[in-house]
Structures are given as C-alpha cells and as structure tokens.
Design a protein around this motif. Structure first.
Motif, PDB file in Angstrom:
ATOM      1  N   THR A  70     -29.250 -64.486  34.754  1.00 43.57           N
ATOM      2  CA  THR A  70     -30.406 -63.768  34.485  1.00 43.57           C
ATOM      3  C   THR A  70     -31.413 -63.735  35.714  1.00 43.57           C
ATOM      4  OG1 THR A  70     -30.086 -64.583  32.302  1.00 43.57           O
ATOM      5  CG2 THR A  70     -32.137 -63.363  32.666  1.00 43.57           C
ATOM      6  N   GLY A 124     -29.949 -61.202  38.195  1.00 41.62           N
ATOM      7  CA  GLY A 124     -30.226 -59.919  37.974  1.00 41.62           C
ATOM      8  C   GLY A 124     -31.433 -59.377  37.914  1.00 41.62           C
ATOM      9  N   TYR A 125     -32.545 -60.275  37.584  1.00 42.66           N
ATOM     10  CA  TYR A 125     -33.664 -59.823  37.552  1.00 42.66           C
ATOM     11  C   TYR A 125     -34.397 -59.939  39.172  1.00 42.66           C
ATOM     12  CZ  TYR A 125     -36.271 -59.472  33.328  1.00 42.66           C
ATOM     13  OH  TYR A 125     -36.650 -58.904  32.119  1.00 42.66           O
ATOM     14  N   MET A 161     -32.575 -56.794  40.916  1.00 46.39           N
ATOM     15  CA  MET A 161     -33.001 -55.632  40.555  1.00 46.39           C
ATOM     16  C   MET A 161     -34.492 -55.449  41.217  1.00 46.39           C
ATOM     17  SD  MET A 161     -30.661 -54.196  38.844  1.00 46.39           S
ATOM     18  CE  MET A 161     -29.331 -55.160  39.414  1.00 46.39           C
ATOM     19  N   SER A 184     -40.468 -62.386  35.453  1.00 43.88           N
ATOM     20  CA  SER A 184     -40.034 -60.868  34.810  1.00 43.88           C
ATOM     21  C   SER A 184     -41.452 -60.347  34.405  1.00 43.88           C
ATOM     22  CB  SER A 184     -39.185 -61.423  33.482  1.00 43.88           C
ATOM     23  OG  SER A 184     -39.894 -62.019  32.728  1.00 43.88           O
ATOM     24  N   ALA A 186     -37.366 -53.702  36.219  1.00 43.01           N
ATOM     25  CA  ALA A 186     -36.100 -54.082  36.767  1.00 43.01           C
ATOM     26  C   ALA A 186     -34.783 -53.067  36.612  1.00 43.01           C
ATOM     27  CB  ALA A 186     -35.572 -55.439  36.095  1.00 43.01           C
ATOM     28  N   ALA A 241     -26.453 -56.407  35.028  1.00 44.89           N
ATOM     29  CA  ALA A 241     -27.956 -55.734  35.006  1.00 44.89           C
ATOM     30  C   ALA A 241     -27.957 -54.373  35.255  1.00 44.89           C
ATOM     31  CB  ALA A 241     -28.770 -56.531  36.000  1.00 44.89           C
ATOM     32  N   ALA A 266     -32.231 -55.426  34.253  1.00 47.06           N
ATOM     33  CA  ALA A 266     -32.180 -56.996  33.568  1.00 47.06           C
ATOM     34  C   ALA A 266     -32.976 -56.894  32.469  1.00 47.06           C
ATOM     35  CB  ALA A 266     -32.571 -57.764  34.771  1.00 47.06           C
ATOM     36  N   SER A 267     -32.583 -58.006  31.593  1.00 49.04           N
ATOM     37  CA  SER A 267     -33.546 -58.066  30.371  1.00 49.04           C
ATOM     38  C   SER A 267     -33.519 -59.917  30.191  1.00 49.04           C
ATOM     39  CB  SER A 267     -32.994 -57.455  28.859  1.00 49.04           C
ATOM     40  OG  SER A 267     -31.615 -57.827  28.865  1.00 49.04           O
ATOM     41  N   MET A 287     -30.159 -61.091  28.445  1.00 43.01           N
ATOM     42  CA  MET A 287     -29.053 -60.346  28.629  1.00 43.01           C
ATOM     43  C   MET A 287     -27.837 -60.936  28.553  1.00 43.01           C
ATOM     44  SD  MET A 287     -29.263 -59.225  32.600  1.00 43.01           S
ATOM     45  CE  MET A 287     -28.843 -60.263  33.907  1.00 43.01           C
TER      46      MET A 287
END
Lengths: 327, 316
Positions: free
Chosen positions: B78, B81-82, B85, B143, B148, B232, B238-239, B242
């Motif tokens: 995560t 991913g964040y 992005m 976040s 993202a 992502a 991204a979340s 996820m």
C-alpha cells in the motif's frame, strides 16, 4: 519415568528461585506500571480536567474491550502461540451481539457459546496436527470475518439493553474501567500465577515435554487455553457492542495488534510461556492512552498506529539489549 | 497408489493445487456452459500474478527457516502503491520516478525489517508486523489529499495482453522460472534452503546466515513493493484497503503450493498453481452468486484444511 511430583509448597519452590529472577518477575509488572503512571501524569498536565471521575471515565472507557482482548491474547501467547485472528473474532462477537443477541437472546447466547467452543476446537486442532498457530489463526480470521459479514453485511444493529446499561454503570469513587481492570487482573493472576493448573497452562509454552511427561494432556491444555481466549474474546466483543451500541464486522480489526502489544508491553514474552496477566491489563491502558496522548499533544491520529508499532519495537528492542547485557 | 507415482507426486507437491485449479475452472466453465471460460482463465492469470509476486517473496522468507515470516507485505504494497502513484501524478514522464520510489520503499522496508530482526533480535513475526503498522500509519498520513492515479503507460502495461495472456503474467512466469533456477542452482538459493533446514549446521558449514536472511527479507519487500505499484496501476489507483487480503494470501499460496511452512523446502511452481487455484475459487463462488461472507469462510477453511492435510503427509 514416574510422573514428577509437584513441589510440596509454593514457598519452598520460591526459595529455589534465584533472587535475580524474582526481582525480574516483579520488574515485569513494575515497568508497565511506571510507564502508565508517567503517561497519565503527562495527560493530566496537558489536560487537568481529565483528572476527575468523569474525565477518567471518558479517557479509559475503551480500555474495557481492550483489556479483555489482551487477556485473550495472553492465553494464546502462554502456549507460545500467537492469535492473528483475534480482531476479526471480536468483530464477529460484536456483530452477533448487536444483531442476534438483541433479536433472539436465546439463539444469540447459544451462538456466543459456539464461538467459545470453536476457539477451544481450534486450539485442540493446532495441538493435534502440530500446526503453526500463525497460519491457522490467519485462516480462521477469514472465517470469523465471513460469518460476521453473513450476519451483518452493512454496519447496523443495536446493543442489548443490559450491555449498554453495564458499561454505563457508575460505581462510587473509581470509574468502571478501573474496577473492571482490578477484577480482571486478580482473575488472571489467580488463574495463571497462583493456581496449580495455571502452572500447567504456562508450561504448555514453556516446557511442553515436561508437562506431557508429568501426565498432563497437551491437547487438553491447548484447548483450555484457546477456550479461555474465546471466553475473554467474547467478553471483549460484548463490551465493544455496549460501548458502540452498534455492530460492524470491521470494528474488531485493530484489536489484533493492540492485544499483542498490550501483552508484550505488559511484560509477556513470545516464547516460553512467560506471561504477566496484571502487566497485560496495564499494557492495555498504555496502548489505549497512546491515542489520547497524541490528540492532547495535537498530533494527528493518523500516526496512532505507527506510534503503537514503535512502542512495541522499542519495548522489545530494550529487552533484547538488556538480555545481551545480562549475558 | 503405486510407489513410483507416490514418489513422483512427493517430488511435485504443486500437482495438488494444479488439479484443484483445473477442477474449479472446469466447474466454473460448466456452470456458464463454456461461455467466457477462456476469458475467466485470462483474468485469473492476470489477477493471480499479484498473489504470485508477493508469494515468491513470502516463500523465500519462509524457506529460510522456522520463525521467519514477513507480515509487512500488505503495508509495503500500500505504501509503495500510494507513494509511486503520488510522484507519478498520472503522467508518463513521472513513470521512472514512480518506479524508483516504489523500489526505494521496498528496499527501505526490507532493510528496516532486517535491522529489527537481526539488530534488535525481535522475533520476525512481530518485527514485520510492527514495521508494517508504522508503514500503514505513514500511508494513512500521506494519503490525505493525495490523488493517486497511475501513469497511462503503466496502466496500459498492467492491463496489456498478448494472445489473451496478460503481459504481467508472462513477465512473472519468467521471474518465477528465474527464482526456481536460483533456488536450485545458485549459492544464494542453496544457502536459503540450508539455513531453513538447520541454521546452525549451515553456519558451521560456512554459509553466511546473516547475509542470507538480509537478502530474503529485502527481496520479499522489493517484490511486495513491485506488487503494490502494479496493483495500484491495475486497479486504476491506490487505495488504503487495496492489499488487505494479501497477508493471508501471500502465506496461503506458499502453503497450498506445497512449500514447507517449517522452511528448508520451496516449490516455486506451486506458488503459481496455488495462486490460480485461490483466484479461480473466488471467481467460481462469484459465478455461483455466493456473497462476500461465504466466500471468506470457504477460502479460510480451504487454507486451514490444506495446511492440516499437507502437514499430515510430511509427518507420516
């Protein structure tokens, strides 16, 4: 080999324990107690209004489910196992009690009893097949979450009236969470540290071969420990429902880390059946107050998880350094 | 069973999950009268790739012996991913930086895990769990207010197919083959298995145990970061949740694939077959109209049952 006799009495057993180990045992509970006192001191300094009956109540209310979650995790850690599914299990109990226990009290009670049996069964299964607890409890976490979602796909429900009333009790002089904590600490202490079967239970994680040779069943022992974890887990879920007055399959999630951290911060070890029930209850307060402390210090609660993780790392790191120094 | 077949199967523990995958796929295909069976398989290959990426890393860690496990995988995914992005800003020009950031996250996370485990002597399970929570906290803090979205090129790459087969699946089939060769032939691979079988014996035989452990944790975190970057992109952004299923799944594909949970033995082919099996089960239950709750229950029970059965085979 004949079964080894139990020590004639506790005093004689204590006499052979070196003084250093005994002081170490005391330190196990003393350190978290001092840490908690310091945390409370800082909080009272930052927010003097917290230093009152109502203030403490608000500050400590959510320690109710957490201290029971910590005691549940302690039962599993006593077997040198770890429960990574405790959070979702508490979520399942939360959902069960917010839905079934409200609508059909008899069926709800039976379901909760079934939850405890499932936990005891999981312990027996782990013992019988010699499985790693970490994978079994992780797999079980999907099962608990699945049942919780089946019962309550979206958050909702309400709290049984008696539960909501219970958590709103106002005993004289000391707030409810403190009363519960004292009671739970005494119960855990008697169960694990004072009763003779408590020695067997801690032996499950400390010296399983010795326990088996002395004639005790390892399968029954693990089932009892996991069953106890189930009972404490159910208590945690019920108190969570009483406090939140609603159900959500994901409410329990944070309790996995928090319960492990509370046990360890409270003086428990991951291996060897070394646990400290009183310390675990204190540890529950410490983990809970990190959140309050951060918000009183105007730090975003985004960082709460991180701070809790860091506390765990620092405590374990210090312990490793101490062990190296002792050697 | 004939002894010849028995020993042939014991040497190829992935056959069971392969059989399972084929049966589940056939059931799914039959229930929709064959329509979309190829599409189902193609999607399964695409999605199973994510399980495979993290599964290979988890397999290497678990193979390095009892007690070794990486519970920080979902948090690394995560966070990578964040952050990737975030720096990409949905522009192809930002792609190299995004990839570099993801790899940097993986490297840092792997080294952090190693410092906690080797430097501070914290049990791997708790070290990686706690490190994971710190990273999760960072992701939550970061976040806030960040958009993202992936770079278009990366999005296209994560979805691209050649003759119906997802490109990322092909890429990680190659990676899996490479890892299998490394495990069987290289000094590093043999060291991992030797340390996993008996760390003390490996040490006395002159294997650098510490360096081997550092490498497996770093490789695991790097693979998790790559999985986070690709997932992502694949999901269009991204979340925070996820990767929530990936902790159990990363361990499940190792166990279901036939690698020993006690370490010292690894089956790379099993990571692929188990990943396909697990994803196809989800697909089948979806096709049958089973809700999320029952899906979780069945997945959890299958993992526990297979673990119990495979452990039984080993101890007999």
């Amino acid at each position: 080999m004949p079964p080894s006799p139990m020590p004639p009495d506790a005093a004689a057993a204590r006499a052979v324990v070196p003084w250093r180990a005994r002081v170490g045992g005391g330190l196990r509970v003393l350190l978290p107690a001092v840490a908690l006192a310091i945390m409370l001191g800082v909080i009272f300094h930052l927010q003097p209004r917290a230093m009152s009956y109502v203030g403490l109540r608000l500050l400590l209310n959510f320690a109710l489910p957490l201290m029971f979650a910590a005691m549940a995790q302690l039962c599993v850690i006593a077997a040198s196992d770890i429960d990574l599914g405790l959070g979702p299990f508490i979520g399942l109990v939360n959902v069960l009690s917010a839905r079934l226990l409200v609508e059909q009290p008899a069926a709800g009670t039976a379901a909760l009893a079934l939850c405890v049996l499932a936990y005891a069964g999981m312990g027996a299964f782990i013992a019988a097949r010699r499985l790693p607890s970490i994978v079994v409890t992780l797999g079980a976490s999907f099962v608990w979450l699945g049942f919780a979602l089946l019962i309550l796909p979206t958050p909702g429900g309400s709290s049984p009236a008696w539960l909501a009333a219970l958590v709103r009790l106002r005993p004289p002089l000391v707030p409810l969470p403190v009363v519960f904590a004292a009671g739970l600490a005494v119960l855990g202490h008697v169960l694990f540290m004072r009763s003779s079967y408590g020695v067997v239970l801690r032996g499950m994680g400390g010296a399983p071969q010795a326990v088996a040779r002395a004639g005790w069943s390892l399968l029954v022992g693990r089932a009892v420990l996991y069953g106890l974890a189930g009972v404490f887990g159910v208590c945690a879920g019920l108190l969570l429902t009483g406090l939140n007055t609603t159900g959500d399959a994901n409410f329990g999630t944070p309790y996995t880390l928090l319960s492990i951290a509370a046990v360890i911060v409270g003086g428990g070890e991951f291996v060897g059946g070394v646990v400290a029930p009183t310390g675990a209850v204190l540890g529950a307060f410490i983990m809970l107050l990190t959140g309050s402390l951060l918000s009183f210090m105007n730090v975003s609660t985004d960082w709460q998880l991180g701070v809790q993780g860091v506390i765990l790392i620092v405590v374990l790191g210090l312990r490793a350094v101490q062990r190296r120094a002792a050697r | 069973m004939k002894p010849g077949l028995r020993s042939w199967l014991d040497a190829r523990p992935f056959v069971w999950s392969l059989l399972g995958a084929i049966i589940v796929w056939a059931l799914t295909a039959a229930s929709v009268a064959g329509r979309g069976a190829g599409e189902t398989l193609s999607t399964a290959f695409g999605f199973a790739t994510f399980y495979v990426i993290v599964g290979i890393g988890q397999m290497l860690v678990i193979a390095a012996g009892p007690g070794n496990i990486d519970l920080s995988i979902p948090s690394v995914m995560t966070l990578a991913g964040y952050l990737s992005m975030g720096v990409m800003r949905a522009q192809d020009a930002g792609l190299p930086l995004g990839i570099a950031v993801a790899l940097g996250v993986g490297l840092a996370a792997g080294l952090a895990n190693v410092v906690l485990i080797r430097g501070l002597n914290i049990p791997p399970m708790i070290a990686t769990l706690a490190a994971g929570f710190v990273m999760q906290s960072m992701t939550i803090a970061y976040s806030r207010g960040s958009t993202a979205k992936p770079a278009p090129l990366l999005l296209a790459a994560s979805l691209a197919r050649v003759l119906g087969v997802p490109v990322i699946a092909l890429a990680f089939l190659a990676v899996a083959a490479l890892v299998a060769v490394v495990l069987a032939r290289s000094v590093f691979g043999r060291s991992v298995l030797a340390v996993g079988q008996n760390a003390r014996a490996a040490y006395l035989a002159g294997i650098r145990v510490g360096r081997t452990l550092i490498l497996v944790y770093v490789v695991s975190a790097l693979l998790a970061a790559v999985a986070g970057l690709l997932l992502a992109a694949y999901s269009g952004g991204a979340s925070l949740n996820m990767a929530e299923d990936f902790l159990l799944m990363s361990i499940a594909v190792v166990v279901l694939g036939g690698s020993s949970i006690a370490g010292g033995q690894a089956t790379v082919a099993g990571i692929w077959t188990a990943s396909l099996f697990l994803y196809l089960i989800v697909t089948m239950l979806n096709v049958f109209g089973v809700g999320a709750g029952l899906r979780y229950i069945i997945t959890g029970l299958i993992i526990i049952m297979v673990l119990a059965l495979s452990k039984g085979r080993q101890t007999v």
